[in-house]
Motif scaffolding. Structure first.
Motif, PDB file in Angstrom:
ATOM      1  N   GLU A  34       0.859  -1.182   0.000  1.00 29.49           N
ATOM      2  CA  GLU A  34       0.000   0.000   0.000  1.00 29.49           C
ATOM      3  C   GLU A  34       0.899   1.237   0.000  1.00 29.49           C
ATOM      4  OE1 GLU A  34      -2.979  -0.097   3.091  1.00 29.49           O
ATOM      5  OE2 GLU A  34      -3.136  -2.276   2.893  1.00 29.49           O
ATOM      6  N   ARG A  35       0.894   1.957  -1.117  1.00 26.08           N
ATOM      7  CA  ARG A  35       1.816   3.085  -1.293  1.00 26.08           C
ATOM      8  C   ARG A  35       1.571   4.260  -0.339  1.00 26.08           C
ATOM      9  NH1 ARG A  35       5.350   2.874  -5.499  1.00 26.08           N
ATOM     10  NH2 ARG A  35       5.118   1.037  -6.810  1.00 26.08           N
TER      11      ARG A  35
ATOM     12  N   LEU B 280       2.260   8.333   5.382  1.00 28.99           N
ATOM     13  CA  LEU B 280       1.945   8.155   6.789  1.00 28.99           C
ATOM     14  C   LEU B 280       3.210   8.078   7.645  1.00 28.99           C
ATOM     15  CD1 LEU B 280      -0.234   7.620   8.968  1.00 28.99           C
ATOM     16  CD2 LEU B 280      -0.042   5.191   8.388  1.00 28.99           C
ATOM     17  N   PHE B 281       4.178   7.247   7.244  1.00 29.92           N
ATOM     18  CA  PHE B 281       5.414   7.100   8.013  1.00 29.92           C
ATOM     19  C   PHE B 281       6.232   8.393   8.017  1.00 29.92           C
ATOM     20  CE2 PHE B 281       4.494   2.695   8.234  1.00 29.92           C
ATOM     21  CZ  PHE B 281       5.262   2.188   9.267  1.00 29.92           C
TER      22      PHE B 281
ATOM     23  N   ASP C 270      16.550   7.631   8.668  1.00 28.26           N
ATOM     24  CA  ASP C 270      16.530   7.712   7.213  1.00 28.26           C
ATOM     25  C   ASP C 270      15.579   6.609   6.768  1.00 28.26           C
ATOM     26  OD1 ASP C 270      16.977   7.921   4.501  1.00 28.26           O
ATOM     27  OD2 ASP C 270      19.033   7.146   4.579  1.00 28.26           O
ATOM     28  N   LEU C 271      14.428   6.988   6.217  1.00 34.63           N
ATOM     29  CA  LEU C 271      13.433   6.005   5.819  1.00 34.63           C
ATOM     30  C   LEU C 271      13.570   5.652   4.344  1.00 34.63           C
ATOM     31  CD1 LEU C 271      10.187   7.325   7.573  1.00 34.63           C
ATOM     32  CD2 LEU C 271      11.888   5.727   8.440  1.00 34.63           C
ATOM     33  N   ALA C 272      13.533   4.356   4.064  1.00 35.61           N
ATOM     34  CA  ALA C 272      13.491   3.853   2.692  1.00 35.61           C
ATOM     35  C   ALA C 272      12.198   3.049   2.563  1.00 35.61           C
ATOM     36  CB  ALA C 272      14.698   2.973   2.402  1.00 35.61           C
ATOM     37  N   PHE C 273      11.661   2.982   1.366  1.00 34.27           N
ATOM     38  CA  PHE C 273      10.394   2.293   1.144  1.00 34.27           C
ATOM     39  C   PHE C 273      10.512   1.330  -0.021  1.00 34.27           C
ATOM     40  CE2 PHE C 273       9.440   6.138   3.371  1.00 34.27           C
ATOM     41  CZ  PHE C 273       8.477   5.762   4.282  1.00 34.27           C
ATOM     42  N   ALA C 274       9.875   0.184   0.137  1.00 31.86           N
ATOM     43  CA  ALA C 274       9.741  -0.796  -0.937  1.00 31.86           C
ATOM     44  C   ALA C 274       8.276  -1.216  -0.937  1.00 31.86           C
ATOM     45  CB  ALA C 274      10.652  -1.989  -0.699  1.00 31.86           C
ATOM     46  N   PHE C 275       7.747  -1.449  -2.129  1.00 29.64           N
ATOM     47  CA  PHE C 275       6.319  -1.724  -2.234  1.00 29.64           C
ATOM     48  C   PHE C 275       6.020  -3.174  -2.602  1.00 29.64           C
ATOM     49  CE2 PHE C 275       7.091   2.783  -2.812  1.00 29.64           C
ATOM     50  CZ  PHE C 275       6.357   3.269  -1.743  1.00 29.64           C
TER      51      PHE C 275
ATOM     52  N   ASN D 218       1.116  -9.721   4.402  1.00 32.24           N
ATOM     53  CA  ASN D 218       0.331 -10.098   3.223  1.00 32.24           C
ATOM     54  C   ASN D 218       0.567  -9.146   2.066  1.00 32.24           C
ATOM     55  OD1 ASN D 218      -1.044 -12.328   4.479  1.00 32.24           O
ATOM     56  ND2 ASN D 218      -2.122 -10.796   5.691  1.00 32.24           N
ATOM     57  N   MET D 219       1.395  -9.596   1.119  1.00 28.51           N
ATOM     58  CA  MET D 219       1.667  -8.821  -0.087  1.00 28.51           C
ATOM     59  C   MET D 219       1.675  -9.789  -1.262  1.00 28.51           C
ATOM     60  SD  MET D 219       4.795  -6.330   1.109  1.00 28.51           S
ATOM     61  CE  MET D 219       5.828  -7.660   1.737  1.00 28.51           C
ATOM     62  N   PRO D 220       1.292  -9.299  -2.447  1.00 24.39           N
ATOM     63  CA  PRO D 220       1.376 -10.172  -3.620  1.00 24.39           C
ATOM     64  C   PRO D 220       2.836 -10.504  -3.940  1.00 24.39           C
ATOM     65  CG  PRO D 220       0.483  -7.990  -4.211  1.00 24.39           C
ATOM     66  CD  PRO D 220       0.753  -7.995  -2.741  1.00 24.39           C
TER      67      PRO D 220
END
Length: 124
Positions: free
Chosen positions: A9-10, A15-16, A30-35, A60-62
């Protein structure tokens, strides 16, 4: 300290970034994001050694699930701390996550006070 948040959920990125804006602004985080689990795995493998010290992943992710990602991280990078999150606080997911080496297990909606305490222990 670099933290990787993994969720399909992008909107979690916004939010973070909002919830941890003070820590980001003061360069404590330092925040990094992966979807996806696969994207997170590739990000970790592209840094030798990985800069990430803490991963916060949805279960739960595809594609590659959070539990599969947790297993890979613990096998390859045992010093990286991993906490899991699920919309379902069921015992089965909790047990799988903890048995696979998760540091903590959170349910949605995220209790950011608890998460801040968890991250605070890593910062200090």
């Amino acid at each position: 300290m670099k933290i990787l948040i993994v969720d399909d959920e992008r909107d979690v990125e916004t939010l973070f970034r909002q919830k941890f804006r003070k820590e980001i602004k003061s360069n404590k985080l330092d925040l990094a994001f992966a979807f996806s689990g696969q994207e997170a795995w590739e990000l970790l493998q592209n840094q030798t050694p990985p800069e990430v010290v803490y991963v916060f992943s949805d279960i739960n992710m595809p594609g590659m699930t959070g539990l599969a990602l947790l297993k890979r991280i613990k096998e390859t990078y045992p010093t990286i701390q991993v906490s899991m999150i699920s919309a379902y606080g069921d015992q089965k997911n909790y047990n799988k996550a903890m048995d696979s080496g998760a540091k903590e297990f959170f349910t949605k909606p995220i209790d950011f006070d608890s998460l801040r305490k968890e991250i605070g222990m890593l910062i200090s």
